[in-house]
Design a protein around this motif. Structure first.
Motif, PDB file in Angstrom:
ATOM      1  N   ASP A 266     -15.656  -1.472   5.209  1.00  0.00           N
ATOM      2  CA  ASP A 266     -15.834  -2.462   6.275  1.00  0.00           C
ATOM      3  C   ASP A 266     -16.064  -1.780   7.625  1.00  0.00           C
ATOM      4  O   ASP A 266     -15.422  -2.102   8.624  1.00  0.00           O
ATOM      5  CB  ASP A 266     -14.613  -3.397   6.346  1.00  0.00           C
ATOM      6  CG  ASP A 266     -14.521  -4.255   5.092  1.00  0.00           C
ATOM      7  OD1 ASP A 266     -15.571  -4.680   4.582  1.00  0.00           O
ATOM      8  OD2 ASP A 266     -13.396  -4.480   4.607  1.00  0.00           O
ATOM      9  N   GLU A 267     -16.992  -0.819   7.620  1.00  0.00           N
ATOM     10  CA  GLU A 267     -17.272  -0.044   8.830  1.00  0.00           C
ATOM     11  C   GLU A 267     -18.779   0.171   8.964  1.00  0.00           C
ATOM     12  O   GLU A 267     -19.536  -0.113   8.044  1.00  0.00           O
ATOM     13  CB  GLU A 267     -16.592   1.327   8.714  1.00  0.00           C
ATOM     14  CG  GLU A 267     -15.088   1.252   8.868  1.00  0.00           C
ATOM     15  CD  GLU A 267     -14.413   2.520   8.373  1.00  0.00           C
ATOM     16  OE1 GLU A 267     -13.529   3.002   9.072  1.00  0.00           O
ATOM     17  OE2 GLU A 267     -14.775   3.017   7.292  1.00  0.00           O
TER      18      GLU A 267
ATOM     19  N   THR B 232     -17.185   3.589  12.944  1.00  0.00           N
ATOM     20  CA  THR B 232     -16.216   2.688  13.545  1.00  0.00           C
ATOM     21  C   THR B 232     -16.361   1.276  12.988  1.00  0.00           C
ATOM     22  O   THR B 232     -17.107   1.054  12.035  1.00  0.00           O
ATOM     23  CB  THR B 232     -16.267   2.750  15.097  1.00  0.00           C
ATOM     24  OG1 THR B 232     -15.249   1.921  15.634  1.00  0.00           O
ATOM     25  CG2 THR B 232     -17.602   2.305  15.618  1.00  0.00           C
ATOM     26  N   THR B 233     -15.590   0.370  13.542  1.00  0.00           N
ATOM     27  CA  THR B 233     -15.418  -0.927  12.881  1.00  0.00           C
ATOM     28  C   THR B 233     -16.569  -1.901  13.102  1.00  0.00           C
ATOM     29  O   THR B 233     -16.693  -2.867  12.361  1.00  0.00           O
ATOM     30  CB  THR B 233     -14.118  -1.577  13.367  1.00  0.00           C
ATOM     31  OG1 THR B 233     -14.076  -1.457  14.787  1.00  0.00           O
ATOM     32  CG2 THR B 233     -12.907  -0.874  12.794  1.00  0.00           C
ATOM     33  N   SER B 234     -17.383  -1.685  14.116  1.00  0.00           N
ATOM     34  CA  SER B 234     -18.509  -2.601  14.291  1.00  0.00           C
ATOM     35  C   SER B 234     -19.817  -1.823  14.441  1.00  0.00           C
ATOM     36  O   SER B 234     -19.827  -0.649  14.825  1.00  0.00           O
ATOM     37  CB  SER B 234     -18.302  -3.500  15.528  1.00  0.00           C
ATOM     38  OG  SER B 234     -18.658  -2.814  16.695  1.00  0.00           O
TER      39      SER B 234
ATOM     40  N   ARG C  57     -10.330   2.275  16.559  1.00  0.00           N
ATOM     41  CA  ARG C  57     -10.436   3.146  15.400  1.00  0.00           C
ATOM     42  C   ARG C  57     -11.865   3.698  15.351  1.00  0.00           C
ATOM     43  O   ARG C  57     -12.819   2.930  15.280  1.00  0.00           O
ATOM     44  CB  ARG C  57     -10.134   2.308  14.152  1.00  0.00           C
ATOM     45  CG  ARG C  57      -9.835   3.077  12.915  1.00  0.00           C
ATOM     46  CD  ARG C  57      -8.878   2.292  12.015  1.00  0.00           C
ATOM     47  NE  ARG C  57      -9.412   0.997  11.606  1.00  0.00           N
ATOM     48  CZ  ARG C  57     -10.315   0.828  10.634  1.00  0.00           C
ATOM     49  NH1 ARG C  57     -10.806   1.868   9.991  1.00  0.00           N
ATOM     50  NH2 ARG C  57     -10.723  -0.373  10.301  1.00  0.00           N
ATOM     51  N   ASN C  58     -12.017   4.990  15.457  1.00  0.00           N
ATOM     52  CA  ASN C  58     -13.353   5.583  15.392  1.00  0.00           C
ATOM     53  C   ASN C  58     -13.248   7.039  14.998  1.00  0.00           C
ATOM     54  O   ASN C  58     -12.226   7.680  15.221  1.00  0.00           O
ATOM     55  CB  ASN C  58     -14.055   5.457  16.750  1.00  0.00           C
ATOM     56  CG  ASN C  58     -13.652   6.566  17.714  1.00  0.00           C
ATOM     57  OD1 ASN C  58     -14.311   7.603  17.824  1.00  0.00           O
ATOM     58  ND2 ASN C  58     -12.521   6.393  18.397  1.00  0.00           N
TER      59      ASN C  58
END
Ligand code: AMP
Ligand code: MG
Length: 303
Positions: free
Chosen positions: A196-197, A238-240, A272-273
């Motif tokens: 999911d990243e 990262t997340t998006s 978070r990265n």
């Protein structure tokens, strides 16, 4: 966007997966129409062509997005700067390339920067303050498009998919993402496991220009107006999609040392990265990475 979109969706129901895929493709096309400044008449292009001092009111989606993108410029201390269009034009990066003379370069630098725009995220009122100022979507538009496509898939109930928009990847669920060798894009240097990243890589291998024997990168340092030094490539996980796209550009402009500092600072701030730099030195490839990368390495081919 001048690139390819590849999508794979896994699911138990073929028709549902096909419908979901179509929704994702439609979202990419919709975001392209919203953001493109390569064709005239789009909403972002209308900001760039409005006479200086004349406000344009952006629709809510674009206004929110532009607010986020401007905020990223502050968070990266201007290494990422969406107002870099005057410099992109000065170096003719949308054409065959050009080395600007000192006067053209200082004009472009003066027209670059957040301060060249008045922007109110509440109302969407956006205004250029100088005739040369403009917003370039090249470093963040694809990432945002990926986010919208991922949302479309999730709305359709998809829980496993891999989306690849011109080399930037987003995974719904688990996936493996190959990072190319900057010396030879057809070779995979490392493969990263993600969940999911999004993974975005910035480098000059594909899109640089050569002018009068000088290699000009398409990634510019908005603080100096010069192409950022080419060391290899910078990857952000990262997340998006938007933040990965922004960060790979910022990491490249900052280089490995300062890039790792930014990555760490953002982690401390709660983002978070991970950062991965592939550094080419004397023909060899060196991996410089943030602490979370080693656990994600799936394969590291002989270098
Ligand atoms: P990317 O491949 O995502 O790193 O984006 C590179 C593209 O973004 C370039 O082709 C330019 O259009 C634009 N650009 C170049 N330098 C910058 C920068 N420092 N900040 C924001 N956009 C940039
Ligand atoms: Mg980018």
């Amino acid at each position: 966007m001048g690139t390819l979109f590849a999508l794979s969706v896994a699911g138990p129901d073929r028709d549902a997966a096909l419908r979901a895929s179509e929704k994702a493709v439609e979202e990419i096309a919709r975001v392209e129409a919203l953001l493109t400044t390569w064709r005239s008449g789009g909403p972002l292009d209308s900001v760039n062509t409005a006479p200086p001092g004349t406000p344009v009111v952006l629709e809510p989606e674009l206004s929110k997005l532009l607010g986020e993108v401007f905020a990223w410029s502050d968070r990266t201390d201007g290494a990422f700067d969406p107002t870099v269009l005057p410099l992109v034009r000065a170096w003719d990066l949308r054409g065959p390339g050009r080395i600007p003379d000192a006067a053209a370069l200082s004009r472009a630098l003066a027209a670059t920067g957040r301060g060249r725009f008045q922007f109110d995220s509440g109302t969407g009122r956006t205004m250029r303050l100088s005739a040369d100022a403009g917003i370039d979507e090249g470093a963040w538009g694809k990432g945002y498009a990926l986010d919208r496509a991922v949302s479309a898939l999730r709305r359709c109930g998809v829980s496993e998919a891999l989306l690849d928009l011109g080399g930037q990847v987003a995974a719904v669920g688990r996936g493996t993402v190959a990072v190319a060798d900057p010396r030879d894009r057809l070779r995979t240097a490392v493969a990263l496991s993600v969940e999911d990243e999004s993974v975005s890589t910035s480098g000059n291998s594909e899109r640089g220009r050569t002018v009068a024997g000088r290699r000009i990168g398409h990634l510019l340092d908005p603080r100096t107006g010069q192409p950022a030094p080419d060391f290899g490539s910078a990857t952000a996980v990262t997340t998006s999609g938007l933040s990965a796209d922004v960060l790979s550009t910022a990491f490249f402009v900052l280089g490995p040392e300062k890039g790792l500092e930014l990555s760490e600072r953002l982690r401390r701030e709660g983002l978070r990265n991970e950062a991965l730099f592939l550094v080419v030195a004397e023909g060899r490839l060196r991996v410089v990475a943030s602490p979370g990368i080693p656990a994600r390495l799936e394969k590291e081919e002989s270098r």
